[in-house]
Design a protein around this motif. Structure first.
Motif, PDB file in Angstrom:
ATOM      1  N   SER A 270      23.273 -17.197  18.609  1.00  0.00           N
ATOM      2  CA  SER A 270      23.073 -17.009  20.052  1.00  0.00           C
ATOM      3  C   SER A 270      21.658 -16.534  20.390  1.00  0.00           C
ATOM      4  O   SER A 270      21.228 -16.623  21.543  1.00  0.00           O
ATOM      5  N   ILE A 271      20.940 -16.031  19.381  1.00  0.00           N
ATOM      6  CA  ILE A 271      19.562 -15.594  19.613  1.00  0.00           C
ATOM      7  C   ILE A 271      18.690 -16.831  19.789  1.00  0.00           C
ATOM      8  O   ILE A 271      18.770 -17.774  18.989  1.00  0.00           O
ATOM      9  N   VAL A 279       6.041 -14.335  16.204  1.00  0.00           N
ATOM     10  CA  VAL A 279       5.488 -13.410  15.205  1.00  0.00           C
ATOM     11  C   VAL A 279       6.402 -12.214  15.015  1.00  0.00           C
ATOM     12  O   VAL A 279       6.712 -11.811  13.891  1.00  0.00           O
ATOM     13  N   SER A 280       6.874 -11.624  16.118  1.00  0.00           N
ATOM     14  CA  SER A 280       7.734 -10.451  16.009  1.00  0.00           C
ATOM     15  C   SER A 280       9.056 -10.795  15.320  1.00  0.00           C
ATOM     16  O   SER A 280       9.561 -10.029  14.483  1.00  0.00           O
ATOM     17  N   GLY A 281       9.618 -11.968  15.653  1.00  0.00           N
ATOM     18  CA  GLY A 281      10.870 -12.374  15.012  1.00  0.00           C
ATOM     19  C   GLY A 281      10.701 -12.586  13.525  1.00  0.00           C
ATOM     20  O   GLY A 281      11.550 -12.154  12.718  1.00  0.00           O
ATOM     21  N   ARG A 282       9.626 -13.239  13.140  1.00  0.00           N
ATOM     22  CA  ARG A 282       9.395 -13.487  11.718  1.00  0.00           C
ATOM     23  C   ARG A 282       9.121 -12.184  10.971  1.00  0.00           C
ATOM     24  O   ARG A 282       9.509 -12.029   9.809  1.00  0.00           O
ATOM     25  N   VAL A 287      10.822  -7.964   7.164  1.00  0.00           N
ATOM     26  CA  VAL A 287      11.180  -6.587   6.819  1.00  0.00           C
ATOM     27  C   VAL A 287      12.562  -6.539   6.164  1.00  0.00           C
ATOM     28  O   VAL A 287      12.774  -5.852   5.154  1.00  0.00           O
ATOM     29  N   VAL A 288      13.517  -7.268   6.733  1.00  0.00           N
ATOM     30  CA  VAL A 288      14.873  -7.295   6.161  1.00  0.00           C
ATOM     31  C   VAL A 288      14.845  -7.874   4.749  1.00  0.00           C
ATOM     32  O   VAL A 288      15.466  -7.333   3.818  1.00  0.00           O
ATOM     33  N   LEU A 289      14.126  -8.976   4.559  1.00  0.00           N
ATOM     34  CA  LEU A 289      14.049  -9.594   3.232  1.00  0.00           C
ATOM     35  C   LEU A 289      13.377  -8.676   2.222  1.00  0.00           C
ATOM     36  O   LEU A 289      13.825  -8.551   1.071  1.00  0.00           O
TER      37      LEU A 289
END
Length: 407
Positions: A270-271, A279-282, A287-289
Motif C-alpha cells: 500500500s506504500i 532517497v529517503s525510502g531507499r 538501514v533495515v538491511l
C-alpha cells in the motif's frame, strides 16, 4: 586494551562449523526453493521455503568472512606474515585448483544435461571441460573456457582478502591500537554506514557474479566485513560488549528479519512505489538491511562467546566433534554441492514423496561428505589437494637412524 589472547578461541571454531553446516542445508534448500535459479531444480518447489532461507541469506557468507578475519588477526600475533600467507596459499589455492578441475565438474555436467545442452557422457564432457580452447557451450565460456569454481568462489575471495590484509597488517594493527578509545557503538555505526553505502551505490550497477574481477558490490560488502572482523578481534572491550549485548543484537535482528519477510510477502504494497524509489525510502531500506546483517552476525558472536568458548560442552562432551570438524570442514565444503546435485539427480528418478526425498538428500549428502573426507585424509596427495596438513615421510638410513623425538 588490545587483546593478547594466547588460548584457542573455541567459539570461533564452533561458529565456523555451524556456519558451514548452514551452508550445506542452504544449498540443499536451493534445489527445492521456488523462483530462485540453481544448477538443477526439483519438480516440486516451495515458495514458503524462501522465507526460511531469507533468514540466513543476507549474512551467512559475511559471518564466515568475519570469523576468518578474526582468526587471521589472532594468528598474526604469533606467526610471521609471510608464513601465514604461505600457509593460506597452500591450503586455499591448491584446493581451489583441485575443486575446479575435479570436484565441481558434476555440477556443470548435470546442469547442462538437464537443459539438454549436451549429450550424456561424463568422461567426454570432462575432457572438453578442462580444455580452455573447447568449442563446447561457447555461450557459457569465461576467459578460461568452461572451467569454473562455482560454489568454491569463497576460496579465491578469502585468499585475496587475506593477502591484502597481511600486506597492510602493520597499518591495521596501528589502527587497532588507536581504536582502543573508540566506543563499539561508533564502530558499529561505521560498519553499517559502509554496508549501506555499498548497497545504495553498487548493488544495482554490479549484481553479484562471484567472478572476482568485476564483483564490486560483493567486494565492498565482504572485504569491509573482513576488515571489520580483523579489527574486532583485536579489541577485547568490543568483544566483551558484544557478548554482554547479545540479546539486544538478537532482538534487533529478529525485528529487521520480520520487516524483510513482511515486505517480501506484500504487506507494504500500500506504500506508494515512489517512496521506495526515493532517497529517503531507499535509505530506510538500507538501514533495515544493514541492521539485520550486523544484528545476526554480532548476536551469534555474542552467544558463541558466552556459551561455546570451551573445548567441551553439552553437545560435545569430550571435544571429539569439534576436533573432527576443525580438520574436516574444508573437504566437506568442497564436496557438498557436487554431492547434493549427484544425489538429487539419482533421487529424482525414483519419484519419491518430496518429504522423504529431502530427508534422504540431507542424509546422503552428509554421508557422502563423511566418506569423502575419510578417503581424502588417508593419502598425502589427496590431503594436499583438499587443504589438509601433510606430513611427508622422513627418509632414514640404516647406518644413521634418526632419534625417536625427531619432528
Amino acid at each position: 586494551m588490545t587483546t593478547t589472547i594466547d588460548t584457542r578461541r573455541y567459539d570461533l571454531d564452533w561458529l565456523r562449523t555451524l556456519a558451514f553446516g548452514l551452508l550445506i542445508l542452504y544449498h540443499i534448500g536451493m534445489y527445492y526453493v521456488a523462483d530462485w535459479g540453481w544448477h538443477i531444480k526439483s519438480d516440486v518447489t516451495s515458495t514458503a521455503l524462501q522465507d526460511l532461507m531469507i533468514l540466513t541469506n543476507p549474512w551467512r557468507m559475511s559471518l564466515i568472512f568475519f570469523i576468518s578475519a578474526m582468526a587471521l588477526a589472532l594468528a598474526q600475533q604469533h606467526s610471521a606474515k609471510l608464513t601465514l600467507l604461505g600457509l593460506r596459499t597452500n591450503r586455499l589455492l591448491v584446493p581451489l585448483l583441485c575443486g575446479m578441475f575435479i570436484v565441481v565438474v558434476p555440477q556443470v555436467y548435470f546442469e547442462a544435461l538437464s537443459q539438454q545442452l549436451i549429450e550424456p557422457g561424463y568422461l567426454s564432457f570432462w575432457w572438453q571441460y578442462i580444455n580452455p580452447n573447447t568449442a563446447l557451450l561457447p555461450e557459457h565460456h569465461s576467459p578460461i573456457g568452461l572451467l569454473t569454481w562455482n560454489h568454491l568462489w569463497f576460496i579465491p575471495y578469502l585468499w585475496c582478502y587475506s593477502a591484502i590484509v597481511l600486506l597492510v597488517a602493520p597499518l591495521l594493527n596501528t589502527l587497532a591500537n588507536r581504536l582502543q578509545r573508540v566506543p563499539g557503538s561508533i564502530a558499529l555505526l561505521a560498519a553499517m554506514v559502509t554496508l549501506i553505502g555499498a548497497w545504495y551505490f553498487l548493488r544495482q550497477a554490479y549484481p553479484s557474479s562471484h567472478a572476482l574481477l568485476d564483483d564490486w558490490y560483493n567486494h565492498a560488502k565482504y572485504f569491509s566485513v573482513f576488515i571489520a572482523g580483523y579489527l574486532f578481534a583485536l579489541q577485547a572491550n568490543w568483544w566483551q560488549n558484544v557478548i554482554s549485548a547479545r540479546r539486544w543484537f538478537l532482538t534487533a535482528a529478529v525485528i529487521c528479519y520480520s520487516l524483510i519477510i513482511a515486505d517480501s510477502n506484500g504487506w507494504f504494497d500500500s506504500i506508494p512505489a515512489s517512496f521506495g524509489e526515493s532517497v529517503s525510502g531507499r535509505l530506510i531500506v538500507g538501514v533495515v538491511l544493514a541492521l539485520n546483517h550486523w544484528g545476526w552476525i554480532l548476536a551469534l558472536i555474542g552467544y558463541a562467546g558466552r556459551y561455546l568458548n570451551r573445548r567441551t560442552n553439552i553437545i560435545d562432551k569430550d571435544g571429539k566433534l569439534l576436533h573432527y570438524s576443525n580438520t574436516a570442514i574444508l573437504p566437506w565444503y568442497m564436496l557438498h554441492q557436487s554431492l547434493i546435485i549427484v544425489f538429487a539427480v539419482w533421487l529424482k528418478a525414483l519419484a519419491l514423496p518430496v518429504g522423504i526425498e529431502a530427508v534422504l538428500l540431507i542424509v546422503l549428502t552428509c554421508a557422502g561428505c563423511w566418506a569423502g573426507y575419510e578417503l581424502v585424509k588417508r593419502f598425502w596427495l589427496s590431503r594436499w589437494l583438499f587443504g589438509l596438513k601433510v606430513k611427508l615421510p622422513i627418509l632414514t638410513t640404516a647406518t644413521q637412524p634418526l632419534p625417536d623425538n625427531t619432528p
